[in-house]
Design a protein around this motif. Structure first.
Motif, mmCIF file in Angstrom:
data_model
loop_
_atom_site.group_PDB
_atom_site.id
_atom_site.type_symbol
_atom_site.label_atom_id
_atom_site.label_comp_id
_atom_site.label_asym_id
_atom_site.label_seq_id
_atom_site.Cartn_x
_atom_site.Cartn_y
_atom_site.Cartn_z
ATOM 1 N N ILE A 12 -23.450 89.447 106.306
ATOM 2 C CA ILE A 12 -24.664 89.945 106.961
ATOM 3 C C ILE A 12 -24.617 91.468 107.090
ATOM 4 N N ILE A 13 -23.459 92.009 107.464
ATOM 5 C CA ILE A 13 -23.307 93.459 107.629
ATOM 6 C C ILE A 13 -23.626 94.189 106.325
ATOM 7 N N ILE A 14 -23.067 93.694 105.217
ATOM 8 C CA ILE A 14 -23.328 94.332 103.920
ATOM 9 C C ILE A 14 -24.771 94.112 103.490
ATOM 10 N N ARG A 51 -24.835 113.068 106.740
ATOM 11 C CA ARG A 51 -25.480 114.379 106.662
ATOM 12 C C ARG A 51 -26.179 114.619 105.320
ATOM 13 N N MET A 52 -25.559 114.166 104.233
ATOM 14 C CA MET A 52 -26.051 114.494 102.887
ATOM 15 C C MET A 52 -26.679 113.309 102.156
ATOM 16 N N HIS A 53 -26.409 112.105 102.637
ATOM 17 C CA HIS A 53 -26.890 110.879 101.983
ATOM 18 C C HIS A 53 -26.475 110.833 100.505
ATOM 19 N N SER A 54 -25.241 111.244 100.286
ATOM 20 C CA SER A 54 -24.677 111.182 98.937
ATOM 21 C C SER A 54 -23.175 110.947 99.049
ATOM 22 N N GLY A 97 -26.488 97.596 104.366
ATOM 23 C CA GLY A 97 -25.857 98.242 103.225
ATOM 24 C C GLY A 97 -26.807 99.139 102.449
ATOM 25 N N GLY A 98 -26.338 99.579 101.266
ATOM 26 C CA GLY A 98 -27.093 100.499 100.431
ATOM 27 C C GLY A 98 -28.121 99.806 99.564
ATOM 28 N N ALA A 99 -28.550 100.486 98.505
ATOM 29 C CA ALA A 99 -29.652 99.999 97.659
ATOM 30 C C ALA A 99 -29.321 98.679 96.977
ATOM 31 N N ASN A 100 -28.069 98.505 96.561
ATOM 32 C CA ASN A 100 -27.659 97.270 95.879
ATOM 33 C C ASN A 100 -26.913 96.321 96.812
ATOM 34 N N ARG A 101 -27.299 96.334 98.082
ATOM 35 C CA ARG A 101 -26.554 95.586 99.085
ATOM 36 C C ARG A 101 -26.593 94.076 98.862
ATOM 37 N N VAL A 102 -27.708 93.555 98.375
ATOM 38 C CA VAL A 102 -27.816 92.100 98.183
ATOM 39 C C VAL A 102 -26.846 91.636 97.096
ATOM 40 N N TYR A 103 -26.797 92.387 95.997
ATOM 41 C CA TYR A 103 -25.863 92.058 94.918
ATOM 42 C C TYR A 103 -24.423 92.124 95.420
ATOM 43 N N ALA A 104 -24.076 93.195 96.141
ATOM 44 C CA ALA A 104 -22.706 93.366 96.628
ATOM 45 C C ALA A 104 -22.338 92.282 97.633
ATOM 46 N N ALA A 105 -23.288 91.923 98.511
ATOM 47 C CA ALA A 105 -23.019 90.896 99.517
ATOM 48 C C ALA A 105 -22.787 89.536 98.859
ATOM 49 N N PHE A 106 -23.627 89.190 97.871
ATOM 50 C CA PHE A 106 -23.450 87.914 97.175
ATOM 51 C C PHE A 106 -22.122 87.886 96.421
ATOM 52 N N LYS A 107 -21.782 88.970 95.761
ATOM 53 C CA LYS A 107 -20.537 89.028 95.003
ATOM 54 C C LYS A 107 -19.338 88.870 95.935
ATOM 55 N N PHE A 108 -19.374 89.577 97.053
ATOM 56 C CA PHE A 108 -18.314 89.453 98.057
ATOM 57 C C PHE A 108 -18.190 88.013 98.548
ATOM 58 N N HIS A 168 -10.169 91.804 91.621
ATOM 59 C CA HIS A 168 -10.418 92.880 92.574
ATOM 60 C C HIS A 168 -11.822 93.470 92.469
ATOM 61 N N THR A 169 -12.600 93.054 91.488
ATOM 62 C CA THR A 169 -13.832 93.794 91.157
ATOM 63 C C THR A 169 -14.895 93.731 92.242
ATOM 64 N N TRP A 170 -14.813 92.751 93.144
ATOM 65 C CA TRP A 170 -15.806 92.661 94.207
ATOM 66 C C TRP A 170 -15.647 93.796 95.225
ATOM 67 N N LEU A 171 -14.418 94.300 95.378
ATOM 68 C CA LEU A 171 -14.151 95.234 96.474
ATOM 69 C C LEU A 171 -14.858 96.583 96.315
ATOM 70 N N PRO A 172 -14.765 97.264 95.147
ATOM 71 C CA PRO A 172 -15.492 98.544 95.041
ATOM 72 C C PRO A 172 -16.984 98.406 95.286
ATOM 73 N N ASP A 173 -17.598 97.318 94.773
ATOM 74 C CA ASP A 173 -19.033 97.113 95.004
ATOM 75 C C ASP A 173 -19.324 96.916 96.478
ATOM 76 N N ALA A 174 -18.487 96.111 97.145
ATOM 77 C CA ALA A 174 -18.702 95.858 98.568
ATOM 78 C C ALA A 174 -18.551 97.144 99.379
ATOM 79 N N HIS A 175 -17.533 97.940 99.068
ATOM 80 C CA HIS A 175 -17.313 99.188 99.805
ATOM 81 C C HIS A 175 -18.460 100.168 99.601
ATOM 82 N N VAL A 176 -18.906 100.316 98.361
ATOM 83 C CA VAL A 176 -19.958 101.290 98.060
ATOM 84 C C VAL A 176 -21.240 100.953 98.801
ATOM 85 N N GLU A 177 -21.581 99.675 98.869
ATOM 86 C CA GLU A 177 -22.850 99.271 99.489
ATOM 87 C C GLU A 177 -22.751 99.055 100.997
ATOM 88 N N ALA A 178 -21.570 98.786 101.516
ATOM 89 C CA ALA A 178 -21.430 98.501 102.950
ATOM 90 C C ALA A 178 -21.705 99.743 103.781
#
Length: 493
Positions: free
Chosen positions: A151-153, A353-356, A157-168, A229-239
């Motif tokens: 739910i948190i992700i 501050r920068m949203h990047s 989360g970010g723009a691809n949060r649904v994909y990252a949450a499902f993958k996680f 391990h591939t789920w983790l970078p996606d989850a971190h980026v979007e969380a």
């Protein structure tokens, strides 16, 4: 049973506060919600203090044990307890929950009550995983942690949060299905869900191997080990920042803890037989993933990959089967909770501050945020394993243990110190040093009081653990020794 149910309080106090916020919180009373969430997190930490002050050092016995009937028809009970292998993770979880609540204080503006509730409930469930001594209870807590993090992700989360949450969710849920089969088999063999009774089961080599593989699938995904391990970078980026902190600091430890509590003591012969395979996977994580981290352009992805490399040290320490290696792996797990959590907090400060998260969008941040630059430097150095920081202690222990086991394995593992320095300092240099890169960086404000003290507390923990790790090793030493003696004696029992 203890007169004061410390572990039950540690589990249910944050869950109760989370449930209260879900029931009575709303968008109009967000300031009150934040205060209640902080009170719940602080109380959740305070009730764990007796685990530190009252823990009997030098004992490998389970302590603070609580037992109540649960599902009597199945022989399952509400059985809790901690030893040197688990007590620090209960304390770490409760501590990180406070940091996460503070980190989201001003940043989260929508559905504040649901956000805070999700983290409080997640905190209680995670402590339940580390405390459960009943196999069925462990599995319930283990799987339930997926729900609030999903739910948190998925919501904040970010723009691809649904994909990252499902993958996680799918990776971790599917990985756990074989574990359920193994738990059912152990129950049928013993007539009990007691994990301690499972440790004593006289299993054949074939049975141990199948059980080890079943546990491996779930725990390897959680760690995560290469190649799952591939789920983790996606989850971190979007969380959101808080989600990344809890993922790195606590949730990755569930898989490593599972090896300590299940794989090694229940299937000791298979663990030794398959140790070469596990060491190989660990070294791939340390070396290959370290190289992958070097080429990342996204700060969150870089730290996510560095987490995988650091957790490779943990699994390496477990499967070289000596005191120094296992002890170092546990120290590394705790240290990683502080260091990686702090790294994600720092990236969150910049993102707010920068949203990047792109390294190329920064440069010269030290000119406008000197306090931030100083603290970020400490955490980057700790991530690289600088002596006198917590990041050094665990890795050094594991390397020493690996030297005792096999020099060439130790030599390969020690390359992580080189890669860690390369990717951590490369990122730091590009983001912090040099001339001010653009108008956005020129307009940055330094740390607010809330951000400053949040990072200072994390810095203190990193330095204290790096300079004086004795409290950690004193509490874990006897349990590690007992585990290794149990594994060594397995062939003759």
């Amino acid at each position: 049973m203890n007169a004061i149910p410390v572990l039950s309080a540690a589990i249910w106090v944050p869950i109760a506060f989370g449930a209260f916020l879900l029931a009575f919180g709303n968008e109009r009373n967000a300031p009150t919600v934040r205060v209640i969430a902080l009170v719940g997190a602080i109380l959740g930490f305070l009730v764990t203090i007796p685990l530190f002050t009252g823990f009997e050092r030098g004992s490998a016995e389970l302590q603070f044990v609580e037992q109540l009937p649960w599902i009597e028809l199945l022989g399952a009970s509400y059985l809790l307890g901690v030893d040197g292998l688990s007590v620090w993770f209960v304390l770490l979880t409760a501590f990180i929950t406070i940091i996460v609540v503070v980190a989201g204080w001003e940043v989260i503006e929508s559905r504040v009550h649901q956000y805070m509730a999700a983290f409080l409930i997640l905190s209680g469930l995670l402590i339940g995983v580390f405390s459960a001594l009943d196999g069925l209870l462990f599995y319930v807590f283990f799987e339930a942690t997926l729900i609030p993090m999903y739910i948190i992700i998925g919501v904040w989360g970010g723009a691809n949060r649904v994909y990252a949450a499902f993958k996680f969710f799918l990776y971790t849920l599917l990985g756990s299905l074989l574990t359920l089969v193994a738990l059912v088999y152990l129950y049928l063999m013993s007539g009990s869900f007691s994990i301690i009774e499972w440790h004593m089961l006289p299993l054949s080599m074939k049975e141990q191997t199948l059980i080890f593989v079943a546990f491996l699938v779930a725990f390897a995904v959680k760690v995560p080990m290469w190649p799952v391990h591939t789920w983790l970078p996606d989850a971190h980026v979007e969380a959101p920042t808080g989600g990344s902190v809890v993922l790195a600091a606590i949730m990755l430890k569930l898989g490593a803890y599972g090896f300590l509590r299940f794989s090694l003591p229940i299937a000791p012969d298979a663990s030794q037989e398959l140790s070469g395979f596990m060491i190989t996977l660990s070294l791939i994580a340390v070396v290959y993933i370290g190289l992958v981290a070097l080429v990342q352009t996204d700060m969150k992805k870089l730290v996510a990959y560095s987490s995988i490399a650091h957790m490779g040290f943990v699994t390496l320490g477990f499967f070289i089967f000596n005191q120094m290696g296992v002890q170092g792996a546990i120290v590394q797990m705790i240290s990683h909770g502080f260091v990686s959590g702090a790294m994600f907090l720092c990236i969150g400060v910049l993102y707010d501050r920068m949203h990047s998260r792109n390294i190329a969008d920064y440069g010269g941040v030290a000119n406008t945020m000197p306090k931030f630059a100083a603290l970020f430097m400490l955490f980057a150095m700790a991530n690289a394993g600088l002596p006198a920081t917590s990041g050094f202690v665990g890795e050094f222990f594991v390397i020493l243990g690996a030297v005792q086991f096999n020099f060439w394995i130790a030599a390969l593992a020690s390359t992580a110190l080189i890669f860690g320095a390369a990717y951590s300092l490369w990122m730091y240099k590009r983001v912090i040093f040099g001339a001010v890169a653009n108008d956005s960086v020129a307009g940055l404000n330094d740390l607010s009081r809330r951000e400053f003290w949040m990072l200072v507390v994390m810095a203190i923990m990193v330095l204290v653990m790096g300079l004086y790790p004795k409290p950690v090793t004193d509490m874990t030493d006897a349990s590690v020794d007992a585990l290794l003696r149990h594994v060594a004696a397995s062939k003759v029992r």
